[in-house]
Scaffold this motif. Sequence first.
Motif, mmCIF file in Angstrom:
data_model
loop_
_atom_site.group_PDB
_atom_site.id
_atom_site.type_symbol
_atom_site.label_atom_id
_atom_site.label_comp_id
_atom_site.label_asym_id
_atom_site.label_seq_id
_atom_site.Cartn_x
_atom_site.Cartn_y
_atom_site.Cartn_z
ATOM 1 N N PHE A 14 5.159 -8.219 -7.446
ATOM 2 C CA PHE A 14 5.192 -9.515 -8.133
ATOM 3 C C PHE A 14 6.556 -9.774 -8.771
ATOM 4 O O PHE A 14 7.052 -10.897 -8.770
ATOM 5 N N PHE A 15 7.173 -8.728 -9.315
ATOM 6 C CA PHE A 15 8.469 -8.884 -9.969
ATOM 7 C C PHE A 15 9.530 -9.338 -8.960
ATOM 8 O O PHE A 15 10.278 -10.290 -9.212
ATOM 9 N N ILE A 16 9.567 -8.677 -7.789
ATOM 10 C CA ILE A 16 10.529 -9.064 -6.750
ATOM 11 C C ILE A 16 10.236 -10.487 -6.281
ATOM 12 O O ILE A 16 11.146 -11.298 -6.096
ATOM 13 N N GLY A 17 8.950 -10.812 -6.113
ATOM 14 C CA GLY A 17 8.574 -12.175 -5.729
ATOM 15 C C GLY A 17 8.977 -13.189 -6.783
ATOM 16 O O GLY A 17 9.462 -14.283 -6.462
ATOM 17 N N MET A 18 8.791 -12.842 -8.054
ATOM 18 C CA MET A 18 9.146 -13.760 -9.139
ATOM 19 C C MET A 18 10.651 -14.030 -9.146
ATOM 20 O O MET A 18 11.080 -15.182 -9.263
ATOM 21 N N ILE A 19 11.440 -12.985 -9.006
ATOM 22 C CA ILE A 19 12.894 -13.160 -8.990
ATOM 23 C C ILE A 19 13.301 -14.030 -7.795
ATOM 24 O O ILE A 19 14.130 -14.946 -7.926
ATOM 25 N N SER A 20 12.696 -13.778 -6.652
ATOM 26 C CA SER A 20 13.001 -14.579 -5.455
ATOM 27 C C SER A 20 12.652 -16.042 -5.678
ATOM 28 O O SER A 20 13.461 -16.940 -5.371
ATOM 29 N N GLY A 24 0.824 -1.210 0.000
ATOM 30 C CA GLY A 24 0.000 0.000 0.000
ATOM 31 C C GLY A 24 0.856 1.256 0.000
ATOM 32 O O GLY A 24 0.579 2.207 -0.742
ATOM 33 N N ALA A 25 1.900 1.258 0.814
ATOM 34 C CA ALA A 25 2.813 2.411 0.854
ATOM 35 C C ALA A 25 3.533 2.568 -0.490
ATOM 36 O O ALA A 25 3.685 3.689 -0.991
ATOM 37 N N LEU A 26 3.959 1.461 -1.064
ATOM 38 C CA LEU A 26 4.625 1.496 -2.367
ATOM 39 C C LEU A 26 3.676 2.039 -3.434
ATOM 40 O O LEU A 26 4.050 2.882 -4.247
ATOM 41 N N GLY A 27 2.430 1.565 -3.415
ATOM 42 C CA GLY A 27 1.436 2.007 -4.390
ATOM 43 C C GLY A 27 1.159 3.500 -4.307
ATOM 44 O O GLY A 27 0.924 4.146 -5.324
ATOM 45 N N LYS A 28 1.176 4.045 -3.084
ATOM 46 C CA LYS A 28 0.968 5.493 -2.930
ATOM 47 C C LYS A 28 2.096 6.280 -3.586
ATOM 48 O O LYS A 28 1.883 7.363 -4.105
ATOM 49 N N LYS A 29 3.291 5.721 -3.593
ATOM 50 C CA LYS A 29 4.457 6.440 -4.138
ATOM 51 C C LYS A 29 4.583 6.284 -5.652
ATOM 52 O O LYS A 29 4.967 7.234 -6.336
ATOM 53 N N ILE A 30 4.277 5.082 -6.165
ATOM 54 C CA ILE A 30 4.546 4.847 -7.589
ATOM 55 C C ILE A 30 3.303 4.503 -8.406
ATOM 56 O O ILE A 30 3.389 4.367 -9.621
ATOM 57 N N GLY A 31 2.155 4.327 -7.748
ATOM 58 C CA GLY A 31 0.920 3.958 -8.447
ATOM 59 C C GLY A 31 0.505 2.541 -8.075
ATOM 60 O O GLY A 31 1.356 1.696 -7.786
ATOM 61 N N SER A 32 -0.794 2.295 -8.095
ATOM 62 C CA SER A 32 -1.326 0.995 -7.652
ATOM 63 C C SER A 32 -0.851 -0.161 -8.518
ATOM 64 O O SER A 32 -0.317 -1.151 -8.009
ATOM 65 N N PHE A 33 -1.036 -0.063 -9.820
ATOM 66 C CA PHE A 33 -0.629 -1.173 -10.691
ATOM 67 C C PHE A 33 0.884 -1.316 -10.725
ATOM 68 O O PHE A 33 1.419 -2.420 -10.769
ATOM 69 N N GLU A 34 1.571 -0.184 -10.686
ATOM 70 C CA GLU A 34 3.026 -0.225 -10.683
ATOM 71 C C GLU A 34 3.556 -0.879 -9.411
ATOM 72 O O GLU A 34 4.501 -1.677 -9.447
ATOM 73 N N PHE A 46 2.944 -4.533 -9.690
ATOM 74 C CA PHE A 46 3.916 -5.104 -10.631
ATOM 75 C C PHE A 46 5.256 -5.343 -9.939
ATOM 76 O O PHE A 46 5.824 -6.425 -10.041
ATOM 77 N N PHE A 47 5.761 -4.338 -9.243
ATOM 78 C CA PHE A 47 7.067 -4.504 -8.611
ATOM 79 C C PHE A 47 7.034 -5.522 -7.486
ATOM 80 O O PHE A 47 7.993 -6.258 -7.285
#
Length: 159
Positions: free
Chosen positions: A51-57, A35-45, A48-49
Amino acid sequence: MKRIRNGGAKVVRLLIMLLAVAGGIAQSTQASINGALGKKIGSFEGAFFSFFIGMISLLLITFFFGKGNLLNVFQVPKWQLFGGLLGAAFVAIQVFAVPKVGAGATIISIIAGQIIMSLIADQFGLFGNPKIALHGTRLVGVLLLIVALFLIFKGGAKA
Protein backbone atom coordinates in the motif's frame (compact mmCIF):
# COMPACT_ATOMS: atom_id res chain seq x y z
CA MET A 1 -23.91 7.34 -39.61
CA LYS A 2 -25.73 5.69 -36.70
CA ARG A 3 -24.01 2.39 -37.54
CA ILE A 4 -20.61 4.03 -37.28
CA ARG A 5 -21.43 5.50 -33.87
CA ASN A 6 -22.73 2.15 -32.61
CA GLY A 7 -19.64 0.42 -33.98
CA GLY A 8 -17.45 3.00 -32.23
CA ALA A 9 -19.28 2.42 -28.96
CA LYS A 10 -18.70 -1.33 -29.30
CA VAL A 11 -14.99 -0.75 -29.86
CA VAL A 12 -14.83 1.45 -26.77
CA ARG A 13 -16.64 -1.20 -24.72
CA LEU A 14 -14.24 -3.86 -26.03
CA LEU A 15 -11.24 -1.72 -25.11
CA ILE A 16 -12.66 -1.15 -21.62
CA MET A 17 -13.16 -4.91 -21.19
CA LEU A 18 -9.58 -5.55 -22.35
CA LEU A 19 -8.40 -2.94 -19.87
CA ALA A 20 -10.35 -4.77 -17.15
CA VAL A 21 -8.69 -8.05 -18.19
CA ALA A 22 -5.31 -6.29 -17.89
CA GLY A 23 -6.39 -5.16 -14.41
CA GLY A 24 -7.18 -8.77 -13.53
CA ILE A 25 -3.75 -9.85 -14.79
CA ALA A 26 -2.17 -7.11 -12.68
CA GLN A 27 -4.23 -8.17 -9.65
CA SER A 28 -3.17 -11.82 -9.96
CA THR A 29 0.45 -10.78 -10.41
CA GLN A 30 0.14 -8.48 -7.40
CA ALA A 31 -1.24 -11.35 -5.31
CA SER A 32 1.76 -13.57 -6.06
CA ILE A 33 4.25 -10.76 -5.49
CA ASN A 34 2.56 -9.70 -2.25
CA GLY A 35 2.38 -13.30 -1.07
CA ALA A 36 6.12 -13.73 -1.60
CA LEU A 37 6.80 -10.42 0.15
CA GLY A 38 4.57 -11.43 3.07
CA LYS A 39 6.48 -14.69 3.52
CA LYS A 40 9.72 -12.71 3.87
CA ILE A 41 8.62 -9.80 6.05
CA GLY A 42 5.22 -10.78 7.51
CA SER A 43 1.65 -10.56 6.23
CA PHE A 44 0.67 -7.17 7.63
CA GLU A 45 4.10 -5.75 6.90
CA GLY A 46 3.87 -6.95 3.29
CA ALA A 47 0.42 -5.43 2.92
CA PHE A 48 1.70 -2.18 4.44
CA PHE A 49 4.60 -1.90 2.02
CA SER A 50 2.40 -2.79 -0.94
CA PHE A 51 0.00 0.00 0.00
CA PHE A 52 2.85 2.40 0.81
CA ILE A 53 4.47 1.93 -2.63
CA GLY A 54 1.04 2.28 -4.25
CA MET A 55 0.32 5.43 -2.24
CA ILE A 56 3.60 7.05 -3.27
CA SER A 57 2.94 6.12 -6.91
CA LEU A 58 -0.58 7.55 -6.84
CA LEU A 59 0.65 10.67 -5.06
CA LEU A 60 3.10 11.35 -7.89
CA ILE A 61 0.53 10.54 -10.59
CA THR A 62 -2.04 12.80 -8.90
CA PHE A 63 0.50 15.60 -8.50
CA PHE A 64 1.61 15.54 -12.13
CA PHE A 65 -1.53 14.39 -13.97
CA GLY A 66 -4.51 14.84 -11.63
CA LYS A 67 -7.36 16.99 -12.87
CA GLY A 68 -9.74 16.65 -9.92
CA ASN A 69 -9.98 18.52 -6.64
CA LEU A 70 -8.75 16.63 -3.57
CA LEU A 71 -10.46 19.12 -1.28
CA ASN A 72 -13.81 17.74 -2.47
CA VAL A 73 -13.06 14.67 -0.35
CA PHE A 74 -14.54 16.62 2.58
CA GLN A 75 -17.84 16.95 0.69
CA VAL A 76 -18.46 13.30 -0.13
CA PRO A 77 -20.60 10.98 2.01
CA LYS A 78 -18.35 9.33 4.58
CA TRP A 79 -19.25 5.80 3.41
CA GLN A 80 -17.43 6.55 0.14
CA LEU A 81 -14.15 6.77 2.08
CA PHE A 82 -14.58 3.18 3.29
CA GLY A 83 -13.08 1.87 0.03
CA GLY A 84 -9.54 2.49 1.27
CA LEU A 85 -10.15 0.29 4.31
CA LEU A 86 -11.62 -2.44 2.11
CA GLY A 87 -8.61 -2.16 -0.22
CA ALA A 88 -6.22 -2.57 2.70
CA ALA A 89 -8.14 -5.62 3.90
CA PHE A 90 -8.10 -7.03 0.36
CA VAL A 91 -4.32 -6.71 0.05
CA ALA A 92 -3.73 -8.10 3.56
CA ILE A 93 -5.92 -11.12 2.75
CA GLN A 94 -3.99 -11.72 -0.49
CA VAL A 95 -0.66 -11.55 1.31
CA PHE A 96 -1.90 -14.05 3.90
CA ALA A 97 -3.75 -16.44 1.56
CA VAL A 98 -1.41 -16.89 -1.42
CA PRO A 99 1.40 -18.63 0.50
CA LYS A 100 -1.18 -20.93 2.16
CA VAL A 101 -3.44 -21.99 -0.75
CA GLY A 102 -1.65 -20.66 -3.84
CA ALA A 103 -2.35 -17.83 -6.25
CA GLY A 104 -4.94 -19.74 -8.27
CA ALA A 105 -7.19 -20.67 -5.37
CA THR A 106 -6.79 -17.21 -3.84
CA ILE A 107 -7.69 -15.38 -7.04
CA ILE A 108 -10.67 -17.61 -7.93
CA SER A 109 -11.95 -17.12 -4.36
CA ILE A 110 -11.55 -13.36 -4.75
CA ILE A 111 -13.31 -13.42 -8.10
CA ALA A 112 -16.17 -15.48 -6.64
CA GLY A 113 -16.58 -12.95 -3.82
CA GLN A 114 -16.42 -10.06 -6.28
CA ILE A 115 -19.03 -11.58 -8.59
CA ILE A 116 -21.42 -12.46 -5.78
CA MET A 117 -21.21 -9.00 -4.21
CA SER A 118 -21.44 -7.32 -7.62
CA LEU A 119 -24.64 -9.21 -8.42
CA ILE A 120 -26.10 -8.20 -5.06
CA ALA A 121 -25.12 -4.57 -5.73
CA ASP A 122 -26.75 -4.78 -9.16
CA GLN A 123 -29.91 -6.43 -7.85
CA PHE A 124 -30.53 -3.74 -5.24
CA GLY A 125 -28.82 -0.79 -6.94
CA LEU A 126 -26.33 -0.45 -4.07
CA PHE A 127 -23.66 2.27 -4.03
CA GLY A 128 -25.25 4.14 -6.92
CA ASN A 129 -25.16 1.18 -9.33
CA PRO A 130 -27.98 0.79 -11.83
CA LYS A 131 -30.48 -1.91 -10.86
CA ILE A 132 -29.99 -5.07 -12.91
CA ALA A 133 -32.18 -8.01 -11.98
CA LEU A 134 -30.67 -11.27 -10.79
CA HIS A 135 -32.17 -13.81 -13.20
CA GLY A 136 -31.55 -17.44 -14.09
CA THR A 137 -28.65 -16.87 -16.47
CA ARG A 138 -26.73 -14.87 -13.88
CA LEU A 139 -27.45 -17.48 -11.20
CA VAL A 140 -26.14 -20.24 -13.46
CA GLY A 141 -22.99 -18.17 -13.96
CA VAL A 142 -22.49 -17.91 -10.19
CA LEU A 143 -23.06 -21.64 -9.76
CA LEU A 144 -20.49 -22.41 -12.47
CA LEU A 145 -18.05 -20.05 -10.78
CA ILE A 146 -18.56 -21.89 -7.47
CA VAL A 147 -17.90 -25.19 -9.27
CA ALA A 148 -14.73 -23.65 -10.75
CA LEU A 149 -13.68 -22.51 -7.28
CA PHE A 150 -14.15 -26.04 -5.94
CA LEU A 151 -12.26 -27.65 -8.84
CA ILE A 152 -9.35 -25.22 -8.73
CA PHE A 153 -9.06 -25.49 -4.96
CA LYS A 154 -9.31 -29.30 -4.99
CA GLY A 155 -6.88 -29.59 -7.90
CA GLY A 156 -4.34 -27.42 -6.13
CA ALA A 157 -4.45 -29.22 -2.78
CA LYS A 158 -0.96 -29.97 -1.51
CA ALA A 159 -0.17 -33.68 -1.33
